[in-house]
Design a protein around this motif. Structure first.
Motif, PDB file in Angstrom:
ATOM      1  N   LEU A  88     152.253  34.861 -27.407  1.00 43.84           N
ATOM      2  CA  LEU A  88     150.997  35.602 -27.303  1.00 43.84           C
ATOM      3  C   LEU A  88     149.984  34.840 -26.443  1.00 43.84           C
ATOM      4  O   LEU A  88     149.322  35.423 -25.588  1.00 43.84           O
ATOM      5  CB  LEU A  88     150.425  35.865 -28.706  1.00 43.84           C
ATOM      6  N   SER A  89     149.874  33.536 -26.670  1.00 46.41           N
ATOM      7  CA  SER A  89     148.924  32.735 -25.863  1.00 46.41           C
ATOM      8  C   SER A  89     149.203  32.893 -24.385  1.00 46.41           C
ATOM      9  O   SER A  89     148.299  33.104 -23.582  1.00 46.41           O
ATOM     10  CB  SER A  89     149.052  31.247 -26.194  1.00 46.41           C
ATOM     11  N   GLU A  90     150.491  32.779 -24.024  1.00 47.00           N
ATOM     12  CA  GLU A  90     150.837  32.862 -22.602  1.00 47.00           C
ATOM     13  C   GLU A  90     150.548  34.240 -22.032  1.00 47.00           C
ATOM     14  O   GLU A  90     149.996  34.371 -20.946  1.00 47.00           O
ATOM     15  CB  GLU A  90     152.306  32.494 -22.394  1.00 47.00           C
ATOM     16  N   LYS A  91     150.910  35.283 -22.797  1.00 45.04           N
ATOM     17  CA  LYS A  91     150.743  36.646 -22.286  1.00 45.04           C
ATOM     18  C   LYS A  91     149.278  37.059 -22.213  1.00 45.04           C
ATOM     19  O   LYS A  91     148.903  37.899 -21.397  1.00 45.04           O
ATOM     20  CB  LYS A  91     151.493  37.627 -23.197  1.00 45.04           C
ATOM     21  N   LEU A  92     148.440  36.479 -23.074  1.00 46.67           N
ATOM     22  CA  LEU A  92     147.047  36.919 -23.120  1.00 46.67           C
ATOM     23  C   LEU A  92     146.122  36.051 -22.274  1.00 46.67           C
ATOM     24  O   LEU A  92     144.945  36.355 -22.131  1.00 46.67           O
ATOM     25  CB  LEU A  92     146.558  36.944 -24.575  1.00 46.67           C
ATOM     26  N   ARG A  93     146.676  34.963 -21.753  1.00 45.55           N
ATOM     27  CA  ARG A  93     145.830  34.041 -20.989  1.00 45.55           C
ATOM     28  C   ARG A  93     145.005  34.769 -19.932  1.00 45.55           C
ATOM     29  O   ARG A  93     143.839  34.495 -19.741  1.00 45.55           O
ATOM     30  CB  ARG A  93     146.703  32.951 -20.344  1.00 45.55           C
ATOM     31  N   ASP A  94     145.637  35.748 -19.257  1.00 47.00           N
ATOM     32  CA  ASP A  94     144.906  36.507 -18.219  1.00 47.00           C
ATOM     33  C   ASP A  94     144.446  37.865 -18.744  1.00 47.00           C
ATOM     34  O   ASP A  94     144.171  38.770 -17.969  1.00 47.00           O
ATOM     35  CB  ASP A  94     145.786  36.673 -16.984  1.00 47.00           C
ATOM     36  N   GLY A  95     144.385  38.010 -20.061  1.00 46.56           N
ATOM     37  CA  GLY A  95     143.909  39.263 -20.637  1.00 46.56           C
ATOM     38  C   GLY A  95     145.020  40.137 -21.189  1.00 46.56           C
ATOM     39  O   GLY A  95     144.790  40.979 -22.036  1.00 46.56           O
ATOM     40  N   GLY A  96     146.221  39.954 -20.666  1.00 44.64           N
ATOM     41  CA  GLY A  96     147.357  40.675 -21.234  1.00 44.64           C
ATOM     42  C   GLY A  96     147.581  42.062 -20.654  1.00 44.64           C
ATOM     43  O   GLY A  96     148.276  42.875 -21.260  1.00 44.64           O
ATOM     44  N   ARG A  97     147.003  42.342 -19.490  1.00 44.12           N
ATOM     45  CA  ARG A  97     147.235  43.666 -18.901  1.00 44.12           C
ATOM     46  C   ARG A  97     148.731  43.950 -18.744  1.00 44.12           C
ATOM     47  O   ARG A  97     149.179  45.066 -19.009  1.00 44.12           O
ATOM     48  CB  ARG A  97     146.557  43.763 -17.519  1.00 44.12           C
ATOM     49  N   ILE A 123     139.579  45.639 -23.359  1.00 43.90           N
ATOM     50  CA  ILE A 123     140.058  44.612 -24.298  1.00 43.90           C
ATOM     51  C   ILE A 123     140.545  43.398 -23.499  1.00 43.90           C
ATOM     52  O   ILE A 123     140.258  42.245 -23.843  1.00 43.90           O
ATOM     53  CB  ILE A 123     141.229  45.149 -25.162  1.00 43.90           C
ATOM     54  N   ALA A 124     141.272  43.678 -22.422  1.00 44.75           N
ATOM     55  CA  ALA A 124     141.798  42.593 -21.579  1.00 44.75           C
ATOM     56  C   ALA A 124     140.650  41.778 -20.977  1.00 44.75           C
ATOM     57  O   ALA A 124     140.743  40.549 -20.878  1.00 44.75           O
ATOM     58  CB  ALA A 124     142.684  43.165 -20.481  1.00 44.75           C
ATOM     59  N   GLN A 125     139.582  42.458 -20.627  1.00 43.83           N
ATOM     60  CA  GLN A 125     138.422  41.726 -20.097  1.00 43.83           C
ATOM     61  C   GLN A 125     137.862  40.770 -21.143  1.00 43.83           C
ATOM     62  O   GLN A 125     137.564  39.608 -20.851  1.00 43.83           O
ATOM     63  CB  GLN A 125     137.341  42.703 -19.635  1.00 43.83           C
ATOM     64  N   ALA A 126     137.727  41.269 -22.361  1.00 44.80           N
ATOM     65  CA  ALA A 126     137.210  40.413 -23.436  1.00 44.80           C
ATOM     66  C   ALA A 126     138.171  39.245 -23.688  1.00 44.80           C
ATOM     67  O   ALA A 126     137.751  38.089 -23.846  1.00 44.80           O
ATOM     68  CB  ALA A 126     137.017  41.231 -24.706  1.00 44.80           C
ATOM     69  N   LEU A 127     139.466  39.539 -23.717  1.00 43.07           N
ATOM     70  CA  LEU A 127     140.464  38.493 -23.987  1.00 43.07           C
ATOM     71  C   LEU A 127     140.478  37.443 -22.879  1.00 43.07           C
ATOM     72  O   LEU A 127     140.639  36.253 -23.149  1.00 43.07           O
ATOM     73  CB  LEU A 127     141.861  39.109 -24.131  1.00 43.07           C
ATOM     74  N   SER A 128     140.310  37.915 -21.645  1.00 38.11           N
ATOM     75  CA  SER A 128     140.389  36.948 -20.544  1.00 38.11           C
ATOM     76  C   SER A 128     139.188  36.004 -20.569  1.00 38.11           C
ATOM     77  O   SER A 128     139.251  34.904 -20.033  1.00 38.11           O
ATOM     78  CB  SER A 128     140.516  37.671 -19.206  1.00 38.11           C
ATOM     79  N   ARG A 129     138.080  36.444 -21.190  1.00 37.93           N
ATOM     80  CA  ARG A 129     136.953  35.514 -21.359  1.00 37.93           C
ATOM     81  C   ARG A 129     137.317  34.448 -22.381  1.00 37.93           C
ATOM     82  O   ARG A 129     137.210  33.257 -22.124  1.00 37.93           O
ATOM     83  CB  ARG A 129     135.690  36.274 -21.794  1.00 37.93           C
ATOM     84  N   SER A 130     137.769  34.893 -23.554  1.00 35.69           N
ATOM     85  CA  SER A 130     138.220  33.912 -24.545  1.00 35.69           C
ATOM     86  C   SER A 130     138.843  34.599 -25.749  1.00 35.69           C
ATOM     87  O   SER A 130     138.479  35.726 -26.101  1.00 35.69           O
ATOM     88  CB  SER A 130     137.057  33.014 -24.994  1.00 35.69           C
ATOM     89  N   PHE A 131     139.800  33.936 -26.336  1.00 38.65           N
ATOM     90  CA  PHE A 131     140.385  34.410 -27.602  1.00 38.65           C
ATOM     91  C   PHE A 131     140.951  33.195 -28.311  1.00 38.65           C
ATOM     92  O   PHE A 131     141.097  32.123 -27.713  1.00 38.65           O
ATOM     93  CB  PHE A 131     141.476  35.453 -27.357  1.00 38.65           C
TER      94      PHE A 131
END
Lengths: 476, 476
Positions: free
Chosen positions: B415-424, B432-440
């Motif tokens: 999950l960390s790897e896939k979401l690093r850039d937001g997970g599109r 959601i991807a924009q929020a994730l790419s800022r930080s999670f």
């Protein structure tokens, strides 16, 4: 792509090695003659009317140098009851090979295997049956011998020898249950049909679907009937019995191993196919390291003597192996591979390679869809206040679902409990269950070194199993 | 089975509580009148031609005591362009509710939510459309109001109130994307069709297959067309628009939760269905113990503000949740359950409950069947001398198979790897991807106490999720 020349060179080298030299031929043919006579005399001694004749690869001159099997058949009158056939034959055979080491064997009925001058001799009974009026499975053999002898040229005998040796080298030769491969007769029929070893290889290398060989055109104009009569992927209609598939014993895995090896050999011919290098077992240290690095779990069920002749033993081993794999799978264990090993004497082993022998303690359990009102009531009654319920019942889409504690989380515990009484309820075959109920032991990963280090054949087998890759697949 | 008396007693108690008393009614109706006038004046002030009217549950007198929502509709001329509709309406609405707290909302187009005297007021634009000639989704609303008002008796208004309160209690009330449940209008139509709250429950309790309600008989003699037009499991044809399913927003899970709750209530009526007990969050100590005992792994993806109005937010959250569950499953993780939580402001959470977040390091990888010659060549070329190959390639039945190292063995790493850039690329929706790419941040099991202990609403949600069981399922 290798030149035809390279292929022929390898075949030539092999053929030279496997064709019996005059000395050996003289010895074996002489021994066969002597045995024919002795069996005839013994029959006469007991007052048994029997037509005695040499059959098999020596009769057909398709045997491999250094690996002769002498098959002497006694054809008895159909008036001898089937129940007495084996007994009569054994008595005669024992007398004919007095002084030699004798082992009672069993196929459809008992027969005698004896070792005379270091050569294995099978003395087998059958009935004097008319073609098509078979009384026992071996009655066809004399007809097979006649059919093949009449059609093989000296050149073709060499081709049969090459095909047999190739099949032995890649482990698909032999119709006995242990192997589930190609019989000698089947090899001969394939050469008769396709003319040469290389043509047989080319044909199988291109196998893309079900293959039917009907050399005698028994089904001329009736090809549609074949799929109804035979459902095996390889069908070779017996020239002497159109109702029989000579390849019926060939397991898919053996058929396709032959296909794959044929492709590989035609691409890259090598002596390795005929003479696979001996396996050098891993040292105990190497074994431990290999198991550790691997990351899967190997579970071994080790047990002792099974009271059964080889064909029965292997039939039951295979059946039990499948049942136990199924048991593990229905309990959610991921079985990567499984196999079985036996020395046919005192040591037997089921081997299961699992992703993990431990499962997580919780699992999802799907309940009925909401439309099944009564089933829902039962499901709620069962799970709603159950201490095994971890979460729920809850609704997901249109069903009730619960998370529940898993009953069995350890594969070795599961197997121990199921096998304590032999494992009949888990599908273990009868004689195997008897052996298991006396005693068995379950080993996990490196615990197996105890067995491994005291049995070199088992060590070799396990080393090959871990490697997994056929030897002919290694690049030269 | 409870007597009809017990059922009626519970309904009577609830009805008394939820029917507005004269004082409250007077206040709300007065407020509605004032607002109607103010909106009309504001429209006039801006020179906007608008027919202003009270709609919704207050207009239909089906609102619940203590929970009024005042809906004021402005019907504008079809000459106003769709792009301007929201803007015009917002301007008018802001002026009409000057001084009140105002929140811009968005359904099909923007509208204003204001809080006046502690009451939520929605000021919504629509077009003056002829029946069947709808220009925007809200144009039907005045027709709905008229239809319902003309058919509900005072007795039936009470039944609507009971049905709404029941649905709120079990969590299936509301057509907004977050809930995916039953709208107020849908409740009214069900009462019009079945006459009473208990009859609606009985009907749904017996639901065994697809249910179609067509009160106005729009499809008289054409019932066969319905399955082609609507594929939802619950179809309620809109009396004012035969092309529309009023229940199209109802998710299966909400529908079947209603079905199950209806059954349970008819079996064992209780106030609990209408007034579920407040969830008492586990203490941090209890939470840690519960997670430990459970044996599964809970993986939390926590992230901050998403720039989107609630309907868009929830639509994207649900879509992303499904994609991430799929991602885990295609990587062999066993997902027991998954859910999503949001405070619609600064805190969002995806929650995945896994059998285990760690997978064994080896897996089976099925190759092509032997009959696919070219595929076999590619497979062997790829795996035969690959360092990722643990065992094989070997032949099983008619296929090549290998055991290979698993690429991803830890769900949190995946999950960390896939979401690093937001997970599109993993199917995460845009905002959601924009929020994730800022930080999670990813938490595992008890690590979540950091979030749990500083947010009581999240704590309540997680406590309920762990329990899983609907509150009305507990035996009284």
């Amino acid at each position: 792509m290798p030149t035809q020349g390279k292929l022929e060179a390898v075949c030539k080298t092999v053929l030279e090695r496997i064709t019996p030299k005059p000395d050996e031929r003289k010895k074996i043919e002489g021994l066969a003659k002597t045995l024919e006579r002795k069996v005839a005399e013994a029959a006469e001694y007991f007052g048994v009317k029997a037509a005695v004749r040499l059959e098999g690869s020596v009769a057909k001159d398709t045997w491999l140098s250094g690996e002769p099997d002498i098959d002497i058949f006694m054809r008895l009158s159909p008036t001898v009851p089937r129940t007495a056939l084996g007994e009569v034959a054994l008595k005669v055979a024992r007398k004919a090979t007095e002084g030699a080491r004798q082992v009672e064997r069993f196929a459809e009925h008992p027969y005698l295997e004896a070792f005379v001058d270091g050569v294995r001799v099978n003395i087998v009974p059958c009935y004097e049956a008319k073609r098509g009026e078979w009384l026992s499975a071996t009655d066809r053999t004399p007809y097979h011998t006649d059919y093949v002898k009449a059609r093989l040229t000296p050149q073709m005998r060499g081709e049969v020898r090459l095909l047999k040796k190739f099949m032995k080298g890649i482990g698909v030769y032999g119709a006995e249950i242990k192997v589930g491969g190609f019989s000698g007769y089947l090899c001969e029929l394939l050469i008769i049909r396709y003319g040469s070893f290389l043509e047989v290889l080319r044909t199988f290398a291109n196998l893309r679907q079900r293959m039917v060989v009907d050399t005698e055109n028994h089904y001329e104009g009736r090809k549609d009937e074949l799929p109804l009569l035979f459902n095996e992927p390889l069908v070779v209609v017996d020239p002497v019995d159109m109702g029989r598939n000579v390849a019926s014993a060939v397991q898919r895995q053996k058929l396709y191993t032959f296909v794959a090896a044929a492709r590989a050999f035609l691409e890259n011919p090598s002596l390795k196919f005929f003479y696979p290098p001996e396996t050098k077992p891993l040292t105990v240290g190497e074994l431990k390291e290999a198991l550790q690095k691997r990351g899967s779990t190997l579970v071994f069920i080790i047990f002792g003597r099974v009271e059964a002749v080889p064909d029965v033993l292997w039939g039951q081993l295979y059946r039990s192996q499948r049942s136990l794999a199924k048991l593990l799978e229905t309990n959610d264990f991921v079985v990567l591979r499984h196999t079985v090993w036996s020395d046919e004497e005192n040591l037997n082993a089921f081997i299961f390679e699992l992703e993990s022998h431990i499962l997580p303690p919780v699992k999802r359990h799907l309940g009925p869809p909401l439309e099944k009102i009564e089933d829902c009531q039962k499901f709620l009654a069962k799970h709603s206040a159950n201490p095994e319920t971890v979460s729920g019942p809850y609704i997901e889409d249109d069903r009730w679902v619960v998370l529940i504690k898993r009953k069995q989380t350890d594969a070795t515990t599961l197997l121990s409990e199921k096998l304590r009484d032999g494992g009949r309820s888990a599908g273990v075959a009868k004689e195997i269950a008897q052996a298991l109920s006396r005693s068995f032991k379950i080993y996990k990963n490196a615990e197996i070194v105890e067995v491994y280090s005291r049995n070199s054949e088992f060590a070799k087998f396990l080393t090959e199993f871990l490697q997994g890759k056929p030897k002919w697949l290694e690049k030269a």
